[in-house]
Design a protein around this motif. Sequence first.
Motif, PDB file in Angstrom:
ATOM      1  N   PRO A 435       0.821  -1.363  -0.102  1.00 22.11           N
ATOM      2  CA  PRO A 435       0.010  -0.093  -0.116  1.00 22.11           C
ATOM      3  C   PRO A 435       0.699   1.373  -0.023  1.00 22.11           C
ATOM      4  N   GLY A 436       0.194   2.310  -0.450  1.00 19.42           N
ATOM      5  CA  GLY A 436       1.014   3.618  -0.621  1.00 19.42           C
ATOM      6  C   GLY A 436       1.207   4.242   0.469  1.00 19.42           C
ATOM      7  N   THR A 437       0.692   3.956   1.735  1.00 18.16           N
ATOM      8  CA  THR A 437       0.656   4.157   3.036  1.00 18.16           C
ATOM      9  C   THR A 437       2.428   3.909   3.406  1.00 18.16           C
ATOM     10  N   GLY A 438       2.810   2.936   2.904  1.00 18.74           N
ATOM     11  CA  GLY A 438       4.081   2.432   3.283  1.00 18.74           C
ATOM     12  C   GLY A 438       5.391   3.445   2.666  1.00 18.74           C
ATOM     13  N   PHE A 439       4.813   4.079   1.893  1.00 14.39           N
ATOM     14  CA  PHE A 439       5.890   5.000   0.892  1.00 14.39           C
ATOM     15  C   PHE A 439       5.655   6.465   1.048  1.00 14.39           C
ATOM     16  N   GLY A 440       4.326   6.697   1.909  1.00 13.60           N
ATOM     17  CA  GLY A 440       4.038   8.160   1.986  1.00 13.60           C
ATOM     18  C   GLY A 440       3.182   8.794   0.647  1.00 13.60           C
ATOM     19  N   GLN A 441       2.165   9.312   0.897  1.00 12.11           N
ATOM     20  CA  GLN A 441       1.441   9.908  -0.281  1.00 12.11           C
ATOM     21  C   GLN A 441       0.846  11.035   0.364  1.00 12.11           C
TER      22      GLN A 441
END
Length: 479
Positions: A435-441
């Motif tokens: 999920p993008g949460t793991g990379f920041g957004q």
Amino acid sequence: MKLEKCLTSDNLNKKLLNIRYAVRGPIVDRAQQIERELEKGVSKPFSRVVRANIGDCQALGQKPITFVRQVLALAACPDLMNSPEIPDDVKERVKEILDDCTERSVGSYSPSAGLNIVRRRVAEYLAARDGVPASSDDIHLGSGASDVIKSVLTLFVEDVDGKPPAVMIPIPQYPLFSGTLSELGLVQVPYYLAEDAEWALQVDELERSWNEASEHSCVRALVVINPGNPTGQVLSRENIEEIIKFAHKRELFLLADEVYQENIISKPFHSFKKVMYSMGSPYNSMELASFVTCSKGWAAECGLRAGFVELLRVAAPVLSAFRAARAVMQCPNVLGQCVMDCVMRPPRPGEASYSRWSGERARVARVLRERAATAHRTFNSIPGYSCNVIDGSMFAFPRIEIPARAQDDAAQMNLAPDEFYCLRLLEETGVCVVPGTGFGQKPETFHFRTTILHPREEFQHMMDSITRFHNNFLQKYSE
């Protein structure tokens, strides 16, 4: 009498509790559980798990480069030197490497900065790449780029004028940076990449981020990932010049993560070092750490852990401290250094290994181009999806629309909406993405990262599964 634990959650280093690394996070843990369930015969709506969570090329089916593996085999077992099946240029390469090893053995420690011959080859590679002088004295080999990135970031762990030290990192970013900053207790200063402008890095956003952070911390360094991970963008020369001018204005140390430079599909690559040099004074005297790895590019030897940092123009006491800290670790993986030697100086035209190496490298590049085009086309054909062109790296980072009802269900499970989405995707199709949460957004946007280097049939299966899942997901939550 019950023996009490010496180390508990109460007296554990609290900085470690803040580390998050979604690439190997809870969804990946669930994928491993599902694989075990499938082995036991548990019924699922799919027959296998498709791992798309990490950029491990050989785990996705990329074959090792023959030249690299022949050098490794011969270096590890010199008795093979008499084999007629080993090309002469491989034998010559291994002789050169072993001559630089203590007692001619890769089982011996190397110097803490790495073998002299490999560092010279790195300097020659950089000089040829940039048309700018390079010195082996500035090269420090590591067990992967992650190793030397952490060592460089460790240099900033000191308050300045009563303010905590801070490092600017892109959002989205590779969570090595956020995780390492958490471990070291450094303040994370996020700046957002502009998704609507092909993930461009805009100086106005850098200024906004720096101004906000400077109120409570001392911003000391700027991290730039080029080509981008997870976003896949490649910075233009003009954009790099703007970034360098900003870093100079704000007196920031530049950390350039350039590990995907061999994974660029079409655009030219401009190193920060080359651009700094061409800009002249005062920019060509700025401090810079640039990172390269053998885990990516055509070699893709993730497990052998080989990388380096070129550390430029740092103060003598800083360099001395860095070298002392690296010496405590003894040395990088010596077989990994052999891989680095192969990457920095691959076979040349006329050498026995050149034809085979050239063909294998071309196949790697062709697969990357094909998968990037397929991912971009497929994701943009799915209702509620959008995906920028993938210029480099080996990932896609599509944006997804998640209906309000699905977001409500996610909240009830104490999950971010994109975490909920990726978990449902895994449970219903066996496809494991991050999920993008793991990379920041940016707030109110949702993404996931997927690798794109699977074999063609596996990749098409993954694309078809995601498309089918999303259509069913929308039907379920939009009614």
